[in-house]
Design an enzyme around this catalytic site. Structure first.
Site, short mmCIF file in Angstrom:
data_model
loop_
_atom_site.label_atom_id
_atom_site.label_comp_id
_atom_site.label_asym_id
_atom_site.label_seq_id
_atom_site.Cartn_x
_atom_site.Cartn_y
_atom_site.Cartn_z
N SER A 129 0.82 -1.09 -0.13
CA SER A 129 0.01 0.04 0.00
C SER A 129 0.79 1.17 0.16
O SER A 129 1.75 1.40 -0.89
CB SER A 129 -1.07 -0.23 1.04
OG SER A 129 -1.87 0.82 1.08
N ASP A 281 -8.16 -5.59 -6.23
CA ASP A 281 -7.97 -4.42 -5.30
C ASP A 281 -8.73 -3.14 -5.79
O ASP A 281 -8.41 -2.85 -6.85
CB ASP A 281 -6.50 -4.10 -5.32
CG ASP A 281 -5.97 -3.11 -4.10
OD1 ASP A 281 -6.73 -2.42 -3.87
OD2 ASP A 281 -4.79 -3.26 -3.96
N HIS A 310 -7.57 -5.53 -1.48
CA HIS A 310 -6.25 -4.72 -1.05
C HIS A 310 -5.63 -5.31 0.28
O HIS A 310 -4.56 -5.37 0.39
CB HIS A 310 -6.82 -3.48 -0.29
CG HIS A 310 -5.61 -2.46 -0.31
ND1 HIS A 310 -4.63 -1.98 -1.08
CD2 HIS A 310 -5.13 -1.60 1.02
CE1 HIS A 310 -3.78 -1.18 -0.63
NE2 HIS A 310 -4.07 -1.10 0.68
#
Length: 346
Positions: A129, A281, A310
């Site tokens: 991330s 995602d 995610h």
């Protein structure tokens, strides 16, 4: 949490012009740096994460094996351990904490790596991330230093879609008049619970929710999942700290100072780069990464298959973890085959 240390940088001038006197970079290390200083790996933290949150990928027999590698995990500015609104003295305390860019984070980490440890080459930089965004920035800012890079569930620059989502998160924290433009005395739990609820639809995919996979995490219903995980996930965080990190992510742009923008920045990367987007995602879809990585001379995209969205890069699903570890092992093994001069030329 694993004990951490502090690296202080006197008079650290941020991209925006403010000066932290000093900047304090928290970090933890795992393993031992070898005599040649050739076994170092950098693994930054993500949004609302601290170094202990990265430990799911570190351990004997794991891809990030501290018996083989020296793993440095620096804490992102704004996370409450490194310099943040909640721990910085006046004049840059609380709501006056200056904006910190992803590049600022990387510049501080570079000083940690080179000045404290004398490291001139990194076997690998990787991260999930917002840590993956830092991974991209490392590969652009220090192409001579990074041998390989693995961003997972990440992107090189903030997309318009991501910036829209961050605007909604910001509103969840600041809309209440009690927020007082960041000069609150005690943040009430409802702000942070609302913040978590805004997060809730985005962490996992639509199909994951449709198949009630939250039961795999021990929740009996969708409401139980939202209340038990997302509404409590950010309790204990300082809202100004969260906002500081959101700003960093919202303004991430590796090509900001280049006439050719992001494409030129990506083309400048010398490292072997393997991007690992999650198949579903909702923040960083695979098609975005496939478009970006085509500009990287030695770039590759490997899509993490499955429904976990995610959170595929968070260490919560064993199949996703195995996929990520296999990619890390492949990249490190390929580097082991190269001789010293060949590795230096990458």
């Amino acid at each position: 949490m694993t004990d951490h240390e502090i690296f202080e940088i006197e008079n650290f001038v941020l991209d925006g012009g403010a000066t932290l006197r000093p900047a304090r970079l928290a970090y933890a290390t795992y393993g031992t740096l070898n005599v040649e200083r050739s076994n170092a790996i950098l693994y930054p933290t993500a949004f609302a994460s601290r170094h202990a949150d990265n430990e799911w990928l570190i351990g004997p027999g794991r891809a990030l094996d501290p018996e083989r590698y020296f793993i440095i995990v620096p804490d992102m500015f704004g996370n409450g351990l490194s310099s943040s609104p909640s721990n910085t003295p006046p004049p840059y305390h609380r709501a006056r904490f200056p904006h910190v860019t992803i590049r600022d984070n990387v510049r501080a980490q570079h000083r940690l790596v080179t000045e404290r440890f004398g490291i001139r080459r990194l076997r690998l930089v990787l991260g999930w991330s917002m840590a993956g965004v830092q991974t991209y920035q490392w590969a652009v800012s220090h192409p001579e230093m990074v041998e390989a890079a693995i961003p997972f569930n990440a992107a090189a620059s903030a997309s318009p879609h991501l910036r829209l989502w961050i605007g909604g998160l910001r509103a969840a924290l600041t809309a209440d008049p009690a927020f007082a433009q960041g000069w609150y005395d005690t943040p009430p739990d409802p702000w942070l619970r609302t913040f978590g609820r805004v997060f809730a639809p985005w962490g996992f995919s639509q199909q994951w929710h449709r198949e009630e996979r939250y039961r795999d995490l021990g929740f009996a219903s969708l409401d139980d999942f939202v209340a038990g995980l997302w509404e409590t996930n950010f309790l204990g965080y300082d809202p100004n700290d969260l906002l500081a990190q959101l700003w960093s992510g919202e303004h991430a742009d590796i090509g900001a100072s280049l006439p050719g923008g992001t494409a030129e920045a990506l083309a400048s990367i010398k490292a072997r780069l393997v991007s690992l987007p999650g198949e579903k995602d909702l923040y960083f879809p695979p098609e975005d990464e496939q478009e970006a990585v085509r500009h990287v001379p030695d770039g590759e995209v490997r899509v993490i298959p499955g429904l976990w969205g995610h959170q595929a890069g968070r260490g919560v699903n064993p199949a996703d973890t195995a996929f990520i570890e296999a990619a890390i092992s492949d990249v490190l093994a390929a580097g082991d085959v190269l001789t010293g001069p060949e590795r230096s030329a990458r």
